[in-house]
Write a protein that holds these residues in place. Structure first.
Motif, PDB file in Angstrom:
ATOM      1  N   ILE A 120      43.065  11.361 -23.576  1.00  0.00           N
ATOM      2  CA  ILE A 120      42.405  12.144 -22.526  1.00  0.00           C
ATOM      3  C   ILE A 120      43.513  12.850 -21.749  1.00  0.00           C
ATOM      4  O   ILE A 120      44.418  12.196 -21.219  1.00  0.00           O
ATOM      5  N   ASP A 121      43.465  14.180 -21.750  1.00  0.00           N
ATOM      6  CA  ASP A 121      44.626  14.931 -21.280  1.00  0.00           C
ATOM      7  C   ASP A 121      44.208  16.058 -20.341  1.00  0.00           C
ATOM      8  O   ASP A 121      43.360  16.880 -20.702  1.00  0.00           O
ATOM      9  N   GLY A 122      44.799  16.092 -19.155  1.00  0.00           N
ATOM     10  CA  GLY A 122      44.577  17.217 -18.250  1.00  0.00           C
ATOM     11  C   GLY A 122      43.346  17.031 -17.379  1.00  0.00           C
ATOM     12  O   GLY A 122      42.455  16.236 -17.669  1.00  0.00           O
ATOM     13  N   ALA A 123      43.302  17.839 -16.313  1.00  0.00           N
ATOM     14  CA  ALA A 123      42.270  17.673 -15.280  1.00  0.00           C
ATOM     15  C   ALA A 123      40.860  17.787 -15.838  1.00  0.00           C
ATOM     16  O   ALA A 123      39.975  16.995 -15.496  1.00  0.00           O
TER      17      ALA A 123
ATOM     18  N   GLN B  75      47.248  11.733 -17.869  1.00  0.00           N
ATOM     19  CA  GLN B  75      46.792  11.502 -19.238  1.00  0.00           C
ATOM     20  C   GLN B  75      46.281  10.077 -19.323  1.00  0.00           C
ATOM     21  O   GLN B  75      46.679   9.230 -18.518  1.00  0.00           O
ATOM     22  N   ALA B  76      45.460   9.807 -20.313  1.00  0.00           N
ATOM     23  CA  ALA B  76      45.031   8.426 -20.551  1.00  0.00           C
ATOM     24  C   ALA B  76      44.808   8.228 -22.048  1.00  0.00           C
ATOM     25  O   ALA B  76      44.537   9.193 -22.778  1.00  0.00           O
TER      26      ALA B  76
ATOM     27  N   GLU C  50      28.102   6.063 -29.185  1.00  0.00           N
ATOM     28  CA  GLU C  50      27.981   7.520 -29.315  1.00  0.00           C
ATOM     29  C   GLU C  50      29.317   8.172 -29.681  1.00  0.00           C
ATOM     30  O   GLU C  50      29.856   9.002 -28.934  1.00  0.00           O
ATOM     31  N   PRO C  51      29.858   7.792 -30.842  1.00  0.00           N
ATOM     32  CA  PRO C  51      31.171   8.328 -31.211  1.00  0.00           C
ATOM     33  C   PRO C  51      31.176   9.850 -31.359  1.00  0.00           C
ATOM     34  O   PRO C  51      32.174  10.498 -31.028  1.00  0.00           O
ATOM     35  N   GLU C  52      30.067  10.438 -31.822  1.00  0.00           N
ATOM     36  CA  GLU C  52      30.039  11.900 -32.009  1.00  0.00           C
ATOM     37  C   GLU C  52      30.190  12.605 -30.664  1.00  0.00           C
ATOM     38  O   GLU C  52      30.880  13.615 -30.551  1.00  0.00           O
ATOM     39  N   ALA C  53      29.526  12.069 -29.633  1.00  0.00           N
ATOM     40  CA  ALA C  53      29.621  12.686 -28.307  1.00  0.00           C
ATOM     41  C   ALA C  53      31.062  12.618 -27.794  1.00  0.00           C
ATOM     42  O   ALA C  53      31.578  13.582 -27.210  1.00  0.00           O
ATOM     43  N   ILE C  54      31.716  11.488 -28.030  1.00  0.00           N
ATOM     44  CA  ILE C  54      33.108  11.339 -27.583  1.00  0.00           C
ATOM     45  C   ILE C  54      34.004  12.295 -28.357  1.00  0.00           C
ATOM     46  O   ILE C  54      34.865  12.970 -27.782  1.00  0.00           O
ATOM     47  N   ALA C  55      33.797  12.374 -29.671  1.00  0.00           N
ATOM     48  CA  ALA C  55      34.619  13.264 -30.499  1.00  0.00           C
ATOM     49  C   ALA C  55      34.430  14.724 -30.075  1.00  0.00           C
ATOM     50  O   ALA C  55      35.359  15.525 -30.156  1.00  0.00           O
ATOM     51  N   GLY C  56      33.230  15.061 -29.596  1.00  0.00           N
ATOM     52  CA  GLY C  56      32.972  16.430 -29.162  1.00  0.00           C
ATOM     53  C   GLY C  56      33.525  16.716 -27.776  1.00  0.00           C
ATOM     54  O   GLY C  56      33.783  17.860 -27.430  1.00  0.00           O
ATOM     55  N   ARG C  57      33.711  15.679 -26.992  1.00  0.00           N
ATOM     56  CA  ARG C  57      34.098  15.892 -25.593  1.00  0.00           C
ATOM     57  C   ARG C  57      35.616  16.005 -25.389  1.00  0.00           C
ATOM     58  O   ARG C  57      36.062  16.730 -24.498  1.00  0.00           O
ATOM     59  N   PHE C  58      36.380  15.265 -26.225  1.00  0.00           N
ATOM     60  CA  PHE C  58      37.835  15.264 -26.027  1.00  0.00           C
ATOM     61  C   PHE C  58      38.518  15.890 -27.240  1.00  0.00           C
ATOM     62  O   PHE C  58      38.057  15.740 -28.377  1.00  0.00           O
ATOM     63  N   LYS C  59      39.673  16.561 -26.963  1.00  0.00           N
ATOM     64  CA  LYS C  59      40.340  17.302 -28.051  1.00  0.00           C
ATOM     65  C   LYS C  59      40.974  16.366 -29.081  1.00  0.00           C
ATOM     66  O   LYS C  59      40.940  16.630 -30.267  1.00  0.00           O
TER      67      LYS C  59
END
Ligand SMILES: CC(C)(COP(=O)(O)OP(=O)(O)OC[C@H]1O[C@@H](n2cnc3c(N)ncnc32)[C@H](O)[C@@H]1OP(=O)(O)O)[C@@H](O)C(=O)NCCC(=O)NCCS
Length: 199
Positions: free
Chosen positions: A146-149, A167-168, A176-185
């Protein structure tokens, strides 16, 4: 190609071991996972290196259980975890990784180990390398960077006044892995591979 020698790791190999590992991981999803000291294990370990003309070109570390499910996942039988397996990029596809794995598996089997485990991130060629050598994926979860504001907003919050996250790194084990994969780069599927071996 010159002869490959596979032998036990010695403490004086540490610098070459660290360099080989760092170079080997550069073109993988673990590119940022650089060690500055070699790990030490609580349980009996099998630590082998491959050399060519004295040059360290490959390595494997297995930590062997003496009590089931203390190092590996909760599956039947004594296991050994492959914590490190790497071949120098200039010496790949010459059978070195296979030879290291095979020698380590033989030693492990003689110690009563009946299964090997390894965690990988989502490099298809590495996963197929394991699959071609009798491993199968048995579990997985996500590694989330997880990177940036904008990515931190609504995801990570500091409860310490003045401490501002930039960063984290997080594990995602939710539904909900698909939602996570879509939300973070940067999201990796971290898969657990297992191979049963004879003892
Ligand atoms: C995975 C790894 C250990 C294999 O070592 P290696 O000595 O190249 O492997 P071998 O020569 O024994 O086996 C060759 C196989 O690997 C495949 N391979 C190796 N490097 C490859 C690459 N860069 N791209 C595509 N395939 C590759 C070959 O296609 C071949 O496949 P096959 O025999 O199943 O047809 C090595 O590539 C490596 O160090 N990878 C980076 C570190 C890593 O991912 N470690 C494991 C995860 S913890």
């Amino acid at each position: 190609m010159e002869a490959i020698d596979i032998r036990e790791y010695k403490p004086e190999d540490e610098e070459s071991w660290l360099r080989c590992r760092a170079l080997a991981f550069l073109n993988t999803a673990y590119y940022d996972n650089v060690l500055r000291e070699k790990e030490k294990y609580q349980n009996p370990a099998i630590e082998l290196v491959a050399t060519i003309d004295g040059l360290l070109v490959g390595l494997i570390d297995l930590e062997c259980e003496t009590v089931p499910n203390t190092v590996c996942s909760a599956r039947p039988g004594l296991g050994a975890m492959i914590w490190h397996l790497a071949v120098h990029p200039d010496y790949r596809q010459k059978g070195i990784g296979t030879a290291l794995l095979s020698r380590a598996a033989d030693i492990a089997a003689k110690r009563g180990v009946v299964r090997l485990e390894a965690w990988t991130r989502d490099d298809p060629w590495v996963q197929s390398w394991y699959e071609c050598r009798g491993f199968r994926a048995v579990d997985s979860y996500l590694h989330v960077f997880i990177d940036g504001a904008s990515e931190l907003k609504g995801a990570i919050k500091s409860e310490i006044p003045g401490l501002l996250p930039v960063q984290a790194f997080a594990h995602y084990v939710g539904k909900e892995p698909e939602a996570i994969a879509g939300r973070f780069k940067r999201v990796h599927r971290c898969a657990l591979y297992e191979r049963r071996i004879l003892s």
